[in-house]
Design an enzyme around this catalytic site. Structure first.
Site, mmCIF file in Angstrom:
data_model
loop_
_atom_site.group_PDB
_atom_site.id
_atom_site.type_symbol
_atom_site.label_atom_id
_atom_site.label_comp_id
_atom_site.label_asym_id
_atom_site.label_seq_id
_atom_site.Cartn_x
_atom_site.Cartn_y
_atom_site.Cartn_z
ATOM 1 N N ASP A 94 23.760 67.474 36.394
ATOM 2 C CA ASP A 94 25.125 67.745 36.834
ATOM 3 C C ASP A 94 25.177 67.843 38.359
ATOM 4 O O ASP A 94 24.629 68.781 38.938
ATOM 5 C CB ASP A 94 25.610 69.058 36.196
ATOM 6 C CG ASP A 94 27.106 69.241 36.274
ATOM 7 O OD1 ASP A 94 27.787 68.380 36.848
ATOM 8 O OD2 ASP A 94 27.604 70.254 35.747
ATOM 9 N N ASP A 95 25.782 66.860 39.005
ATOM 10 C CA ASP A 95 25.937 66.848 40.475
ATOM 11 C C ASP A 95 24.658 66.467 41.212
ATOM 12 O O ASP A 95 24.524 66.794 42.402
ATOM 13 C CB ASP A 95 26.387 68.220 41.016
ATOM 14 C CG ASP A 95 27.834 68.540 40.742
ATOM 15 O OD1 ASP A 95 28.473 67.805 39.982
ATOM 16 O OD2 ASP A 95 28.322 69.559 41.275
ATOM 17 N N CYS A 130 33.015 65.358 37.551
ATOM 18 C CA CYS A 130 32.295 65.666 36.316
ATOM 19 C C CYS A 130 32.951 65.126 35.052
ATOM 20 O O CYS A 130 32.392 64.276 34.357
ATOM 21 C CB CYS A 130 32.118 67.182 36.182
ATOM 22 S SG CYS A 130 31.169 67.933 37.516
ATOM 23 N N ASP A 364 25.641 62.613 36.550
ATOM 24 C CA ASP A 364 27.029 62.160 36.377
ATOM 25 C C ASP A 364 27.622 61.589 37.661
ATOM 26 O O ASP A 364 28.512 60.749 37.618
ATOM 27 C CB ASP A 364 27.913 63.273 35.796
ATOM 28 C CG ASP A 364 27.775 64.605 36.500
ATOM 29 O OD1 ASP A 364 27.085 64.682 37.541
ATOM 30 O OD2 ASP A 364 28.357 65.599 36.013
#
Length: 560
Positions: A94-95, A130, A364
């Protein structure tokens, strides 16, 4: 994909049968499933005329028996080594950026996946936020087709409409039809589990084991939906640290699954998303690390969209100290993901599944820390936000490859389904399989000449509480009134790599602002060259963008 269907019983309308076809390993795969009462498929299996009447073959047992024998012999001869389909694991962080050194802490991952397979140096997200990005990964569609605009319910994130129209056709649904055993663990979509999204009782179709985070990324003090039941967690490291919990439950799944069928696991740890809570053993690592100071760090957003022109430059020391701390803590959280990869591969080896498993590692979208004087976030059109890591190992993939082929996150589901033996012509997605790029001996395929990155800006209808003096329409503002997003930070970009390393972007604002970059001459996108470029090139790029913004399915792939 053509295949031979081999009946295992003369009871044609209720028997089990084999489907035999070439797998990515160049062996013939036979998998069993229940035959539906579809007479035309039975006739196709036997190679008889499709127009033959059902009553004819019912009345002729001898013809049927002969056809059955011939078909079984054909399948047996072709299927000299019938093995189950390859397993697949998708690890989605994530990120996690790639441009700002986001893969630096991942030494084990780079060795165990990248060095054992392929690293894509030109992997991109379809959108740098996201929920829209994860929706693209699940659906294989550009945002203009799955219609998720941002991380809110009103922006279609995990909404009832999304669940009905898009989620019901997400790629796991196809995997279950191929008898895959499926496991999900970790963050799903930002609004998943909320009351307006159906609560924790909603389990998306296609998942046998469901251990999904309610809401946005957390490391402690969160709620899971475990197969539709609420499960609350506290702040005990051994029991609750989410990255480790996802790992441990995936290992348990590997122990409990049936060895007779393939499996798919999607593991989505929160790292390195805020609040950047590292495991206790890693909280003092990287103590002297700072965010990279090169490229566009702390540079003014000259001749860029107005949102990039509003940050204070140079940044105040307080902002730099804040983003340096965030940078260090992001790396610290990733060390647990690196451990996850190591433990997962050890487990696969111990259960003798490693050689028959594809492992895909990606994120993502990217991230920025001080680029163009924006403190920390994503959402922007620049390379640091749209490039993602992508490493893959698996059967038929040669080790230590670095590929330049442009690939996107909308390609992930098509690639997974290609590996799983799904007939891709039956799948309505915008992406394309990149199996031909990483394993050309297994599949033929072509590179895309150009592709789309799009984003819908987000802003408050009233003033942002952090910066009331700026007025409405902005969002995600810092105390010094530097804002990371706005309603009119809505853009669409066409990106080319094959015929010139170019990016052309149009904004949906009252300026009709355009940004153009030659990334060969200007890899950090410091100079907007829209006023220097030949107008004919701008026209070509504009026409490409128009095609991409309206494309669906095949038309997103068949571009010239």
């Amino acid at each position: 994909m053509t295949h031979t269907e081999c009946l295992t019983s003369s009871n044609f309308l209720s028997s089990s049968h084999f489907v035999c076809y070439s797998s990515p390993r160049e062996t013939l795969v036979c998998s069993t499933y229940s035959l539906q009462a579809d007479r035309s498929r039975v006739w196709a299996c036997f190679g008889l005329m499709a127009s033959s009447r059902v009553g004819q073959w019912r009345s002729s047992a001898r013809v049927v028996s002969t056809c059955l024998l011939v078909t079984l012999l054909t399948c047996t001869l072709r299927c000299s080594e019938c093995v189950k389909l390859s397993n697949i694991i998708l690890i989605l962080t994530d990120d996690q950026d790639v441009e700002m050194g986001g893969m630096t802490p991942m030494k084990k991952t780079k060795e165990l996946i990248g060095d054992a397979g392929v690293t894509f140096s030109n992997a991109f997200t379809a959108t740098p936020l996201c929920c829209p990005s994860r929706s693209s990964i699940l659906s294989g569609k550009y945002p203009h087709n799955h219609l998720v605009r941002n991380n809110s319910i009103s922006g279609n994130c995990s909404s009832v409409m999304w669940q009905k129209d898009v989620e019901s056709l997400a790629f796991p649904v196809y995997l279950t039809k191929m008898r895959y055993q499926t496991f999900y663990g970790g963050k799903y979509l930002n609004q998943y589990g909320s009351k307006d999204a159906g609560g924790v009782a909603h389990v998306p179709p296609g998942w046998d084991q469901w251990h999904a985070l309610v809401g946005n990324s957390q490391y402690y003090n969160y709620t899971l939906s475990v197969n539709g039941k609420e499960e609350k967690h506290g702040d005990n490291y051994e029991k609750d640290y989410l990255t480790d919990l996802v790992l441990n439950r995936s290992l348990h799944f590997l122990e409990e699954r049936s060895p007779n069928y393939p499996f798919f696991m999607m593991l989505c740890p929160p790292s390195p998303h805020s609040p950047w809570t590292a495991a206790p053993q890693y909280q003092k690592t990287f103590s002297d690390v700072k965010a990279p100071r090169d490229g566009s760090f702390n540079k003014p957003g000259k001749e860029k969209h107005w949102l990039l022109r509003q940050p204070v430059n140079p940044m105040p020391n307080s902002s730099i100290d804040y983003l340096d701390d965030a940078f260090r803590r992001r790396w610290q959280t990733l060390l647990s993901v690196d451990d996850m990869v190591e433990q997962l591969i050890k487990k696969l080896d111990s259960v003798k599944e490693l050689d028959n498993t594809y492992i895909i590692y990606t994120s993502d979208h990217g991230y920025h820390t001080g680029q163009f004087s924006l403190p920390i976030d994503k959402r922007q059109l620049y390379e640091f936000d749209i490039r993602i890591p992508l490493l893959v190992r698996g059967p038929g993939i040669k080790a230590k490859q670095t590929l330049q082929s442009p690939v996107m996150n909308i390609d992930l589901p098509m690639t997974i389904l290609d590996i799983a033996g799904v007939n891709l012509s039956t799948v309505n997605m915008d992406g394309q399989s990149f199996l031909p790029q990483m394993a050309p001996s297994l599949r033929n395929g072509t590179e895309r000449p150009f592709f789309l990155v799009e984003y819908t800006g987000e802003g408050y209808a009233s003033e942002d509480p952090s910066c009331p003096k700026l007025g409405p329409g902005l969002a995600h503002c810092f105390p010094d009134c530097v804002c990371e997003d706005a309603f009119n930070n809505t853009y669409a970009c066409v990106r080319t790599l094959k015929d010139g390393n170019l990016q052309y972007c149009e904004f949906a604002d009252n300026e009709s602002f355009v940004e153009v970059y030659n990334l060969t001459a200007d890899p950090h996108q410091l100079e907007n060259i829209v006023k220097k470029v030949d107008p004919s090139l701008l026209q070509i790029m504009n026409q490409r963008l128009i095609k991409l913004q309206s494309c669906m399915g095949d038309s997103c792939r068949n571009l010239k």
